[in-house]
Design a protein around this motif. Structure first.
Motif, PDB file in Angstrom:
ATOM      1  N   THR A 170       0.827  -1.204   0.000  1.00 39.11           N
ATOM      2  CA  THR A 170       0.000   0.000   0.000  1.00 39.11           C
ATOM      3  C   THR A 170       0.861   1.254   0.000  1.00 39.11           C
ATOM      4  N   ILE A 171       2.003   1.211   0.671  1.00 33.47           N
ATOM      5  CA  ILE A 171       2.915   2.357   0.654  1.00 33.47           C
ATOM      6  C   ILE A 171       3.486   2.551  -0.746  1.00 33.47           C
ATOM      7  N   ARG A 172       3.780   1.454  -1.417  1.00 31.92           N
ATOM      8  CA  ARG A 172       4.248   1.524  -2.813  1.00 31.92           C
ATOM      9  C   ARG A 172       3.188   2.202  -3.686  1.00 31.92           C
ATOM     10  N   LYS A 173       1.941   1.819  -3.487  1.00 32.95           N
ATOM     11  CA  LYS A 173       0.847   2.422  -4.246  1.00 32.95           C
ATOM     12  C   LYS A 173       0.700   3.903  -3.895  1.00 32.95           C
ATOM     13  N   ALA A 174       0.836   4.217  -2.595  1.00 36.32           N
ATOM     14  CA  ALA A 174       0.723   5.613  -2.163  1.00 36.32           C
ATOM     15  C   ALA A 174       1.805   6.468  -2.810  1.00 36.32           C
ATOM     16  N   ARG A 175       2.997   5.902  -2.970  1.00 37.08           N
ATOM     17  CA  ARG A 175       4.081   6.641  -3.619  1.00 37.08           C
ATOM     18  C   ARG A 175       3.738   6.936  -5.077  1.00 37.08           C
ATOM     19  N   ALA A 176       3.145   5.967  -5.756  1.00 34.52           N
ATOM     20  CA  ALA A 176       2.757   6.171  -7.151  1.00 34.52           C
ATOM     21  C   ALA A 176       1.738   7.294  -7.269  1.00 34.52           C
ATOM     22  N   VAL A 177       0.727   7.275  -6.402  1.00 34.03           N
ATOM     23  CA  VAL A 177      -0.302   8.319  -6.433  1.00 34.03           C
ATOM     24  C   VAL A 177       0.315   9.672  -6.112  1.00 34.03           C
ATOM     25  N   GLU A 178       1.226   9.695  -5.141  1.00 40.12           N
ATOM     26  CA  GLU A 178       1.886  10.939  -4.749  1.00 40.12           C
ATOM     27  C   GLU A 178       2.655  11.540  -5.919  1.00 40.12           C
ATOM     28  N   LEU A 179       3.375  10.714  -6.666  1.00 45.80           N
ATOM     29  CA  LEU A 179       4.152  11.201  -7.807  1.00 45.80           C
ATOM     30  C   LEU A 179       3.246  11.713  -8.916  1.00 45.80           C
ATOM     31  N   MET A 180       2.172  10.983  -9.206  1.00 43.51           N
ATOM     32  CA  MET A 180       1.255  11.427 -10.256  1.00 43.51           C
ATOM     33  C   MET A 180       0.528  12.695  -9.844  1.00 43.51           C
ATOM     34  N   ARG A 181       0.219  12.810  -8.556  1.00 40.96           N
ATOM     35  CA  ARG A 181      -0.439  14.009  -8.063  1.00 40.96           C
ATOM     36  C   ARG A 181       0.492  15.218  -8.155  1.00 40.96           C
ATOM     37  N   SER A 182       1.794  14.962  -8.153  1.00 40.95           N
ATOM     38  CA  SER A 182       2.780  16.033  -8.294  1.00 40.95           C
ATOM     39  C   SER A 182       3.090  16.326  -9.756  1.00 40.95           C
ATOM     40  N   ASN A 183       2.301  15.720 -10.656  1.00 40.77           N
ATOM     41  CA  ASN A 183       2.426  15.955 -12.102  1.00 40.77           C
ATOM     42  C   ASN A 183       3.645  15.300 -12.727  1.00 40.77           C
ATOM     43  N   MET A 184       4.195  14.264 -12.098  1.00 39.68           N
ATOM     44  CA  MET A 184       5.227  13.494 -12.780  1.00 39.68           C
ATOM     45  C   MET A 184       4.561  12.731 -13.920  1.00 39.68           C
ATOM     46  N   PRO A 185       5.132  12.762 -15.127  1.00 40.85           N
ATOM     47  CA  PRO A 185       4.517  12.071 -16.267  1.00 40.85           C
ATOM     48  C   PRO A 185       4.310  10.585 -15.986  1.00 40.85           C
ATOM     49  N   LEU A 186       3.217  10.059 -16.505  1.00 42.11           N
ATOM     50  CA  LEU A 186       2.870   8.657 -16.279  1.00 42.11           C
ATOM     51  C   LEU A 186       3.989   7.702 -16.685  1.00 42.11           C
ATOM     52  N   PRO A 187       4.653   7.889 -17.857  1.00 44.77           N
ATOM     53  CA  PRO A 187       5.745   6.964 -18.214  1.00 44.77           C
ATOM     54  C   PRO A 187       6.882   6.965 -17.192  1.00 44.77           C
ATOM     55  N   ALA A 188       7.143   8.126 -16.569  1.00 45.18           N
ATOM     56  CA  ALA A 188       8.206   8.196 -15.565  1.00 45.18           C
ATOM     57  C   ALA A 188       7.813   7.415 -14.313  1.00 45.18           C
ATOM     58  N   VAL A 189       6.554   7.550 -13.887  1.00 43.39           N
ATOM     59  CA  VAL A 189       6.085   6.791 -12.722  1.00 43.39           C
ATOM     60  C   VAL A 189       6.102   5.300 -13.033  1.00 43.39           C
ATOM     61  N   GLN A 190       5.704   4.952 -14.249  1.00 46.00           N
ATOM     62  CA  GLN A 190       5.729   3.551 -14.675  1.00 46.00           C
ATOM     63  C   GLN A 190       7.141   2.982 -14.578  1.00 46.00           C
ATOM     64  N   MET A 191       8.129   3.749 -15.027  1.00 46.65           N
ATOM     65  CA  MET A 191       9.513   3.288 -15.002  1.00 46.65           C
ATOM     66  C   MET A 191      10.012   3.129 -13.565  1.00 46.65           C
ATOM     67  N   ILE A 192       9.669   4.094 -12.702  1.00 44.87           N
ATOM     68  CA  ILE A 192      10.118   4.039 -11.312  1.00 44.87           C
ATOM     69  C   ILE A 192       9.561   2.807 -10.613  1.00 44.87           C
ATOM     70  N   LEU A 193       8.282   2.512 -10.835  1.00 44.93           N
ATOM     71  CA  LEU A 193       7.657   1.379 -10.169  1.00 44.93           C
ATOM     72  C   LEU A 193       7.985   0.044 -10.825  1.00 44.93           C
ATOM     73  N   GLY A 194       8.498   0.088 -12.051  1.00 41.12           N
ATOM     74  CA  GLY A 194       8.825  -1.153 -12.737  1.00 41.12           C
ATOM     75  C   GLY A 194       7.624  -1.844 -13.339  1.00 41.12           C
ATOM     76  N   HIS A 195       6.561  -1.072 -13.631  1.00 43.47           N
ATOM     77  CA  HIS A 195       5.385  -1.653 -14.271  1.00 43.47           C
ATOM     78  C   HIS A 195       5.679  -1.933 -15.743  1.00 43.47           C
ATOM     79  N   SER A 196       5.144  -3.023 -16.245  1.00 44.15           N
ATOM     80  CA  SER A 196       5.398  -3.396 -17.635  1.00 44.15           C
ATOM     81  C   SER A 196       4.600  -2.553 -18.617  1.00 44.15           C
ATOM     82  N   THR A 197       3.438  -2.037 -18.188  1.00 46.06           N
ATOM     83  CA  THR A 197       2.600  -1.224 -19.071  1.00 46.06           C
ATOM     84  C   THR A 197       2.064  -0.026 -18.304  1.00 46.06           C
ATOM     85  N   PRO A 198       1.765   1.087 -19.004  1.00 48.51           N
ATOM     86  CA  PRO A 198       1.202   2.260 -18.332  1.00 48.51           C
ATOM     87  C   PRO A 198      -0.141   1.980 -17.677  1.00 48.51           C
ATOM     88  N   SER A 199      -0.889   1.011 -18.204  1.00 51.04           N
ATOM     89  CA  SER A 199      -2.216   0.735 -17.654  1.00 51.04           C
ATOM     90  C   SER A 199      -2.135   0.249 -16.212  1.00 51.04           C
TER      91      SER A 199
END
Length: 366
Positions: A170-199
């Motif tokens: 849940t903390i990992r998820k909270a970090r993702a939301v925090e970054l997106m809420r700060s206007n970090m581009p979705l591809p950058a958040v995807q790369m940081i979290l290691g997700h295979s797809t933007p979805s």
């Protein structure tokens, strides 16, 4: 505190510490239905709880164990990594203390590198510099995942949160939301979290129809303001960047075609992420603007000079406010002393030169 199983959408509240200006679409990001996690303020509260707990023991072996848990929390909190990825780290080899990056080697063919702050990098290095950690070398973070989860749950409950909100996932998820809420581009958040797809990343948040309309409205209003520059504000494109030992010269062209020059510190250049071709906002304060009459280009060391028409004069006992239109879309306000006003003998409708030096220009990035 609502449990994570609630199905209603929870609007993420902007942290007071975020420094957002109130017109940022990141402020209305909502969590996907059925998902709840801590916001920035709550994450900071949880972090403080971990820090106090890590130091709250007289026994050195207990403090050492708690410091391990704190390091694991900080790495998940600020990298968004999985618990298994953090436990598998060899911090002495996988953290670059110069570049301030963490390398997660979940895939030998494609390791993931995540940036952390210099302050966090230094804190981790100092902690690992203690002799007990040095003796354990690459196994410093190799703890039982069940034990780690229990300690995370305990800290969450100590803060008054539901224990699941303090879980590593849940903390990992909270970090993702925090970054997106700060206007970090979705591809950058995807790369940081290691997700295979933007979805996978975008599934953490959702927008209602009303929120999408609000985002579009705010974007269009901001775009309109850029095209019709506010007083003493220029929307401009970076033409060139000349870096020196301490400061950097940035040459711009405004949307009206006016050249504009500013000098900023090298630290500001890095912090703002400036690059040639980027669109930014430049601003000059009214007291820094100098007026000069005459038709010819004045002999002055000021790098920025514009010819305009004096459209408004507001005289006071001490100061005089002058508004000069340099184009159909741009006005510059200057505040001069009343004595200077008398000396220049200004009148509305006069042609005047607007001057200000490169050190007077402040840059803002959206």
């Amino acid at each position: 505190m609502k449990s994570p199983g609630k199905t209603q959408t929870k609007k993420v509240q902007e942290s007071k510490a975020s420094g957002s200006d109130g017109n940022d679409h990141g402020r209305i990001v909502s969590l996907a239905t059925g998902d709840e996690c801590l916001d920035t303020t709550q994450l900071n509260q949880l972090e403080q709880s971990f820090r106090e707990w890590a130091e709250d023991s007289r026994r050195s072996d207990v403090r050492l164990s708690r410091q391990r848990i704190l390091l694991i929390f900080l790495l998940i909190r600020y990298t968004g990594a999985k618990l298994s990825e953090v436990l598998a780290l060899n911090p002495f080899e996988d953290i670059d203390w110069i570049r301030h990056t963490v390398v997660f080697r979940g895939s030998a063919l494609d390791p993931r590198e995540v940036q952390i702050s210099q302050a966090l990098s230094s804190e981790i290095r100092d902690t690992l510099g203690n002799p007990p950690f040095q003796q354990e070398s690459g196994t410093a973070l190799n703890l039982d995942p069940g034990f780690v989860r229990r300690k995370f749950y305990e800290r969450a409950q100590a803060c008054g949160f539901h224990k699941q909100l303090g879980g590593p996932e849940t903390i990992r998820k909270a970090r993702a939301v925090e970054l997106m809420r700060s206007n970090m581009p979705l591809p950058a958040v995807q790369m940081i979290l290691g997700h295979s797809t933007p979805s996978l990343t975008s599934a953490y948040v959702s927008f209602s129809k009303e929120e999408i309309q609000l985002v579009a409205k705010r974007f269009m209003e901001k775009e309109s303001l850029r095209k019709t520059s506010a007083r003493n504000s220029f929307y401009a494109k970076i033409q060139s960047i000349t870096r020196g030992d301490i400061q950097t010269r940035v040459d711009l062209t405004t949307i009206d075609g006016h050249p504009l020059t500013t000098v900023i510190t090298n630290d500001s250049l890095e912090r703002l992420g400036l690059r040639q071709g980027r669109l930014i906002t430049a601003e000059v304060k009214a007291p820094w603007v100098i007026l000069q009459g005459g038709e010819n280009d004045p002999a002055s060391s000021a790098e920025n000079r514009f010819k305009g028409i004096l459209t408004k004069i507001t005289r006071g006992k001490i100061n005089t406010e002058c508004v000069v239109r340099i184009s159909d879309a741009t006005e510059i306000c200057a505040i001069i002393s009343s004595a200077g006003d008398l000396l220049l003998q200004l009148h509305e409708g006069d042609g005047v030169w607007v001057l200000f030096n490169c050190f007077s220009v402040v840059l803002h990035v959206d």
